[in-house]
Every structure is written in structure tokens, then in C-alpha cells.
Design a protein around this motif. Sequence first.
Motif, PDB file in Angstrom:
ATOM      1  N   TYR A 282     -54.599  18.672   2.712  1.00 16.02           N
ATOM      2  CA  TYR A 282     -53.315  18.963   2.158  1.00 16.02           C
ATOM      3  C   TYR A 282     -53.162  18.835   0.501  1.00 16.02           C
ATOM      4  N   LYS A 283     -53.679  17.401   0.276  1.00 17.15           N
ATOM      5  CA  LYS A 283     -53.549  17.036  -1.086  1.00 17.15           C
ATOM      6  C   LYS A 283     -54.406  15.636  -1.361  1.00 17.15           C
ATOM      7  N   VAL A 284     -54.958  15.850  -2.523  1.00 18.65           N
ATOM      8  CA  VAL A 284     -55.690  14.648  -2.913  1.00 18.65           C
ATOM      9  C   VAL A 284     -55.602  14.420  -4.281  1.00 18.65           C
ATOM     10  N   SER A 285     -55.217  12.879  -4.311  1.00 18.92           N
ATOM     11  CA  SER A 285     -54.615  12.259  -5.370  1.00 18.92           C
ATOM     12  C   SER A 285     -55.651  11.093  -5.940  1.00 18.92           C
ATOM     13  N   ILE A 286     -55.720  10.771  -7.106  1.00 18.29           N
ATOM     14  CA  ILE A 286     -56.590   9.613  -7.612  1.00 18.29           C
ATOM     15  C   ILE A 286     -55.224   8.694  -8.317  1.00 18.29           C
ATOM     16  N   ILE A 287     -54.008   8.979  -8.165  1.00 18.24           N
ATOM     17  CA  ILE A 287     -52.972   8.163  -8.805  1.00 18.24           C
ATOM     18  C   ILE A 287     -52.652   7.132  -7.876  1.00 18.24           C
ATOM     19  N   PRO A 288     -52.555   5.602  -8.235  1.00 21.60           N
ATOM     20  CA  PRO A 288     -52.318   4.569  -7.222  1.00 21.60           C
ATOM     21  C   PRO A 288     -51.089   4.771  -6.557  1.00 21.60           C
ATOM     22  N   ARG A 289     -51.189   4.721  -5.426  1.00 27.86           N
ATOM     23  CA  ARG A 289     -49.782   4.557  -4.830  1.00 27.86           C
ATOM     24  C   ARG A 289     -49.790   3.550  -3.733  1.00 27.86           C
ATOM     25  N   GLY A 290     -48.733   2.539  -3.759  1.00 22.35           N
ATOM     26  CA  GLY A 290     -48.722   1.766  -2.678  1.00 22.35           C
ATOM     27  C   GLY A 290     -49.816   0.548  -2.943  1.00 22.35           C
ATOM     28  N   ARG A 291     -50.711   0.493  -2.066  1.00 20.86           N
ATOM     29  CA  ARG A 291     -51.730  -0.528  -1.952  1.00 20.86           C
ATOM     30  C   ARG A 291     -53.017   0.151  -2.229  1.00 20.86           C
ATOM     31  N   ALA A 292     -53.020   1.667  -2.467  1.00 24.81           N
ATOM     32  CA  ALA A 292     -54.302   2.296  -2.371  1.00 24.81           C
ATOM     33  C   ALA A 292     -54.526   2.829  -3.683  1.00 24.81           C
ATOM     34  N   LEU A 293     -55.513   3.075  -4.377  1.00 24.56           N
ATOM     35  CA  LEU A 293     -56.048   3.464  -5.543  1.00 24.56           C
ATOM     36  C   LEU A 293     -56.018   4.899  -5.584  1.00 24.56           C
ATOM     37  N   GLY A 294     -56.271   5.569  -4.339  1.00 23.74           N
ATOM     38  CA  GLY A 294     -56.357   7.300  -4.114  1.00 23.74           C
ATOM     39  C   GLY A 294     -55.785   7.389  -2.811  1.00 23.74           C
ATOM     40  N   VAL A 295     -55.558   8.682  -2.520  1.00 23.19           N
ATOM     41  CA  VAL A 295     -54.890   9.136  -1.308  1.00 23.19           C
ATOM     42  C   VAL A 295     -55.234  10.455  -1.061  1.00 23.19           C
ATOM     43  N   THR A 296     -55.787  10.731   0.276  1.00 25.37           N
ATOM     44  CA  THR A 296     -55.944  12.097   0.800  1.00 25.37           C
ATOM     45  C   THR A 296     -55.237  12.177   1.944  1.00 25.37           C
ATOM     46  N   MET A 297     -54.201  13.516   1.788  1.00 24.75           N
ATOM     47  CA  MET A 297     -53.477  13.673   2.818  1.00 24.75           C
ATOM     48  C   MET A 297     -53.992  14.815   3.712  1.00 24.75           C
ATOM     49  N   TYR A 298     -53.617  14.900   4.954  1.00 26.11           N
ATOM     50  CA  TYR A 298     -53.815  16.021   5.873  1.00 26.11           C
ATOM     51  C   TYR A 298     -52.762  16.455   6.498  1.00 26.11           C
ATOM     52  N   LEU A 299     -52.623  17.807   6.558  1.00 22.35           N
ATOM     53  CA  LEU A 299     -51.316  18.351   7.257  1.00 22.35           C
ATOM     54  C   LEU A 299     -51.729  19.225   8.294  1.00 22.35           C
ATOM     55  N   PRO A 300     -51.382  18.780   9.394  1.00 19.16           N
ATOM     56  CA  PRO A 300     -51.635  19.371  10.935  1.00 19.16           C
ATOM     57  C   PRO A 300     -50.842  20.546  10.879  1.00 19.16           C
ATOM     58  N   GLU A 301     -51.742  21.760  11.452  1.00 24.32           N
ATOM     59  CA  GLU A 301     -51.124  22.973  11.682  1.00 24.32           C
ATOM     60  C   GLU A 301     -50.007  23.129  12.790  1.00 24.32           C
ATOM     61  N   GLN A 302     -49.963  22.103  13.452  1.00 25.08           N
ATOM     62  CA  GLN A 302     -48.973  22.206  14.697  1.00 25.08           C
ATOM     63  C   GLN A 302     -48.852  20.475  15.147  1.00 25.08           C
ATOM     64  N   ASP A 303     -47.835  19.979  15.826  1.00 31.86           N
ATOM     65  CA  ASP A 303     -47.937  18.872  16.403  1.00 31.86           C
ATOM     66  C   ASP A 303     -48.926  18.631  17.453  1.00 31.86           C
ATOM     67  N   ARG A 304     -49.512  17.571  17.378  1.00 35.54           N
ATOM     68  CA  ARG A 304     -50.538  17.354  18.444  1.00 35.54           C
ATOM     69  C   ARG A 304     -50.013  15.997  19.661  1.00 35.54           C
ATOM     70  N   PHE A 305     -50.025  16.487  20.877  1.00 34.72           N
ATOM     71  CA  PHE A 305     -49.726  15.373  21.686  1.00 34.72           C
ATOM     72  C   PHE A 305     -50.720  14.756  22.366  1.00 34.72           C
ATOM     73  N   SER A 306     -52.030  15.357  22.188  1.00 29.88           N
ATOM     74  CA  SER A 306     -53.265  14.764  22.883  1.00 29.88           C
ATOM     75  C   SER A 306     -54.302  15.239  22.057  1.00 29.88           C
ATOM     76  N   HIS A 307     -55.544  14.318  22.088  1.00 27.95           N
ATOM     77  CA  HIS A 307     -56.340  14.544  21.064  1.00 27.95           C
ATOM     78  C   HIS A 307     -57.774  14.835  21.825  1.00 27.95           C
ATOM     79  N   SER A 308     -58.591  15.792  21.309  1.00 26.26           N
ATOM     80  CA  SER A 308     -59.809  16.137  21.993  1.00 26.26           C
ATOM     81  C   SER A 308     -60.784  15.202  21.484  1.00 26.26           C
ATOM     82  N   LYS A 309     -62.084  14.997  22.122  1.00 25.81           N
ATOM     83  CA  LYS A 309     -63.028  14.058  21.781  1.00 25.81           C
ATOM     84  C   LYS A 309     -63.730  14.841  20.418  1.00 25.81           C
ATOM     85  N   GLN A 310     -63.660  16.100  20.370  1.00 26.16           N
ATOM     86  CA  GLN A 310     -64.243  16.626  19.055  1.00 26.16           C
ATOM     87  C   GLN A 310     -63.487  16.202  17.962  1.00 26.16           C
ATOM     88  N   HIS A 311     -62.081  16.301  17.985  1.00 29.00           N
ATOM     89  CA  HIS A 311     -60.989  15.888  16.843  1.00 29.00           C
ATOM     90  C   HIS A 311     -61.395  14.376  16.590  1.00 29.00           C
TER      91      HIS A 311
END
Length: 663
Positions: free
Chosen positions: A437-466
Motif C-alpha cells: 500500500y505504501k512505502v516510506s523512509i521517513i522515520p516513524r516510531g522506532r523504525a527508520l522506514g516502513v512498508t505497509m500492506y493493505l489486505p484486499e479483504q479481512d482474513r480469518f485464516s491463513h494458507s501455507k502459501q500466504h
Amino acid sequence: MSDMAKNLILWLVIAVVLMSVFQSFSPSTTEEQQMDYTRFIQDVRQGQIRDANVDRNGVITGEKRSGEEYITVIPGGYDRDLINDLVKQGVRAQGKLPEETSFLTTIFVSWFPMILLIGVWIFFMRQMQGGGGKGAMSFGKSKARQLSEEQIKTTFADVAGCDEAKAEVEELVEYLREPERFQKLGGRIPSGILLVGQPGTGKTLLAKAIAGEAKVPFFTISGSDFVEMFVGVGASRVRDMFEQAKKAAPCIIFIDEIDAVGRKRGSGIGGGHDEREQTLNQMLVEMDGFEGNEGVIVIAATNRPDVLDPALLRPGRFDRQVTVGLPDIRGRAQILKVHMRKVPLNDDVKASVIARGTPGFSGADLANLVNEAALGAARKALRVVGMKEFDAAKDKIMMGSERKSMVISESEKEMTAYHEAGHALIGRLVPDHDPVYKVSIIPRGRALGVTMYLPEQDRFSHSKQHLESNISSLYGGRIAEQLIYGSDKVSTGASNDIERATDIARKMVTQWGLSEKLGPMLFAQEEGEIFLGGSSSKSFHLSEETAKLIDEEIKAVINRNYQRAEELMKENIDILHAMKDCLMKYETIDALQIDDLMARTTVRPPAGWDDKDSSDSKSNKSNGDSTTEQEASSDEPEQVKDDEKASPVKADTSKPSDDTAAS
């Protein structure tokens, strides 16, 4: 007359009685002890007086030679001629003692400090009981606050995101309004409802809505209000609370955080005289004992149902457990609309889009999101809250505030850009992975950079591949550093990534049965919180061969996904370099720029970006080459370009920094 006035009068009466008793035993001077002045003169002339003490008022005290004490008063003060004439004529002369102060004045002067101390003691006793309008003699009175119909404005329209929970409690409202309809068919409404859910899911709000819809008296109390340091006080308060509720029936009693008093008995702490256990026993009797509780419905809330006593959860007491879970994407959109009612919104705000980007948020989190967006708009002096403010508020909550005061060197900033680009690149290439969803190299919190993932739908279980794709993307940052700078210059920025990847691999092997060699067997228990009566750990008897096989399988899962990510990175090294350059220029890129990078096309600038400002900053730097060379040769840290938002403090690279990929 209020309880406070009654208690005050009681203590005043007690104080007056005590003062009267002490006053009666105190020594006092009476007229019977006074000697006539004539008799005193005769004793003087006969040599029977040993000593005499005369004060300014003509009062003479002393002791006779026989040891007897005396007191007399010179009549008329010091008029010796008059006294001599009286004595010669044989007239009985007698003086009067000086007039004493009144009894009330004596009490006030002598006992005022004690009265003050008694008042202070009463005040502190009331404070120790938590106030609540109860006097010092009201230890056993209930602290439940009764709310009238006018005080409760919350209805079911204010509760969103928990439709199933609302449907289960709506029949309580119908029963309180029309009890005959249920009684005709022999139905009995549950006498107790236990609301269970994570913090912030709206349990208390749902209880308020029940009272607001039913229009009945509503008693509210916390579980910690029952227990005091005095044994028996909690049980007395439970009895008093149910007595008040029966008088106001039909009504609702709401006990928040019932786990404070309803923990399992027999934990070995306190024994049979434990105040908490006595309070729980009284509550069990009141909810379902010999006496009925018709018309009184008890609603309790807790986020730890596993520690409650089984006798409290049996049918007849808490007949029904209503789970108030985290809202899904549709529920989050409804909750956002409820909280957005009082906020002036721009036309571009869409609750459904915000709901999609906030997986795992509770109702309280969403309320905080709307509030942060409103505060951000107010800081900018805007009249309405737009989608940009909601995005900024969401990033602040999920990733932390931007640390604009932190400056890192150009080389370290470049390494951070490669690291985050590695996460994003692998996340886009592996299958069944949440979109970047978004990638930033602006320091936030304790991290020097952050990569955010946005799921397409709510996941209630996870497959082995995922799960394996997540492991690959977590190692993407470390692999990018290794390919660009070599193994000797890999940084500590991947410490959190390694921890999370190892945890996923271990659970796949030991808990989720996703290992072909070990099969669907449980080899480790999930760690839980430690409560009274519970064990701090679960022991599993594993042979040395099994433990060795588990370690080998965990290592195989990690190595397999590490090698896959490394191969994908080498095949798309050009995209990695391009994404690094894009991050160095814009500092933050979103899904649109990432799409352009993956398609190997010209990257469009972010919204609101002005290339003219960027070119001006570059030309200014090129015109000052001599200054730049001096800065590079000095011991000062290299200054970052204006379009890269440099900050005045150099980063501390001696400690490992957590590089998180929020999802």
C-alpha cells in the motif's frame, strides 16, 4: 435529611457526650472548699497558716501547718482598714471567687482541637471509601450509581459493527417492555448476560444502548467497587445493590470488569476468609438462590472470560454469553459513519475506503482515528476534514508519528531505501501476498522506514502459501542490503523482520501442522497470559530426535523462502534500483508509483508534488560546489537535500532499529 447530615449529627452527639463524661471527672473548685476570710485571719493570728499565695484579684491559696489546703478571697480587694474594722467588730467577712467562664466556652476552648481531629478523621474515612456520597458508617452500602431515563441518551442507533450481538440483546428490551408476551408461552428471559470481547469493541456502549432503548432504571458499578480491606463489606454491598434493584424492578444492573471479583475460587490464595471469595459467594446467591430476582437483569462485561468462576457462568446466573468481536470491513464502515456525524467532511471522504485500510481496528480505534483526523484538520486551519487528513491519521496510528527531528546520513538513508524497496518488491512478486500500500523512509516510531500492506479483504485464516510468502517478504529487506552492499555491511535493521519470520516458521511446524515430515501434530502450546490458579508454562515431552527434527524443519522453511526471495531480487534488480531512487526523491511512495515501477514505466509524482521546487533545490546545491566540498571534508554529518526533508539531529546507529512492515 441527607445521609451526610445524619452522620454529621451523629458524630456531634457522640462528641458532646464524650466531653461531658470527661468534664464530670475533671477536678473543679467549688464554694464548699472556700474558707471565710475571718477564719483565715484568726488562723493567721493563731499561727496555723504555713504559707499563703495572693494573686492580683485578692485570691489567697496555700497550706496550713496541718497539711490541709485552703483558698480564700480578700473582701474588697486590698482595703486593709476596712478589713481590720470588720475583724475588730467580729463581723464575718467573706470574699467571692472571680467569675468563671461558662461551660460552653470551656468546652469550645478545650475540645475544639479534638473536634477538629474527629472531623478530619471522618473526612479521610470517606475518602478511603472512594466518596460516592456515603458516610463513614455506610461501609456496607452499595456504590452502584442509578441512572435515570433522562441521563441515558445512547440507543441502538449509536452502536454499529456488532449486528449479531445487537440481535441477541434486543430481546431483552422487548421483554422489559412487554414481559407478558414471553410469559404466555412459558418463556423465561435470561437473568444474566455476559458481554465478552476484546478491549474497545463496545461492550459498555452496548449495555448503555440496552438501558436507553428499554427506558428502565439502570444501575452501573465496577467489579472493583465491591471489595474493600474490611472482611464482609463486599458481600454487604452486593446484598444492598440487589435490594435497591428489586425496589426499582424492572431494571438493569451493569457490572463492568466483573473479573475483578468473579475470579475462580480455590486458587490457594486467601482461603475461606478471603474477602473476594465471600463477595463472589454472595453474588452467586443473589443471582440464583432461594429468593427470586424477577425483573432484575444483570449485564456484565469482561475481556477475560477464561478466569471467571464456573459457578458464575452456569445457566440460571449468566445464561447467555454474547461475544462482541472486532468489526469486519462492513462493520468498520458503519462505525466510521456513526463517529463522522459530528465532523464536517469533505466530499472526497469515503468510509468504505477508510474501512478497507483499517483491518483489525476496534470501535475505540476507529473513534480515535476520526478524532485524530479532526485534530489534524484543525491544526491546518481547515474548515472540513478531507481524505488526506484521514490517511495521515491512519498512518500515525498504525506506524507512529513522523520523527522529523531525526536526521540520518545520506549513506544510511540510501541503505534504508534499499531495505524498504526490498520488502515492497518481494511483496509484489510472491503469490497470495497482501498488496503493498505504501512505502516510506521517513522515520516513524522506532523504525527508520516502513512498508505497509493493505489486505484486499479481512482474513480469518491463513494458507501455507500466504504464510511462506510473508516469510519471503520479511527477508526482502535484508537480502536487498546483502546484494547491494555485500555480506560484511548488512545492518541490524532486519532484527524485527528475522524475529517475526522465525516465529511464523516455528508456529507452522509446531502448532499449525504445516510440516510434511512432522505431520498435523501439536508440539508447542501458544503462550497465554498468566492468571491466578493458572500455570506459567505448558510442558511437552519431546524426545531429542523430535526436537532436532523440529529445528531442522524450521530452518528448512526459512532457507526455502530466503532463497526464493533472493532469486526474485536478482531477477528484478533493476526495479530495486529504480524504487530506491524514487524513495530517495519522494521519501514516500504509494501503490500508484509502485505499479509504475513494477511495469518499468515512468513513475508519476505523488499527489501534490511540485517538480519545480525540486529542481530549484538541485540548482542551488550545484551553485555552491565549494561549500558542499567543505562540508564533505569536515567532521560534520553530510546535509541532506531540501527536497529530502533533512532534520537537525543525527541518528544513533549504535542500537539496532526495528524495521516493521505493518499490515
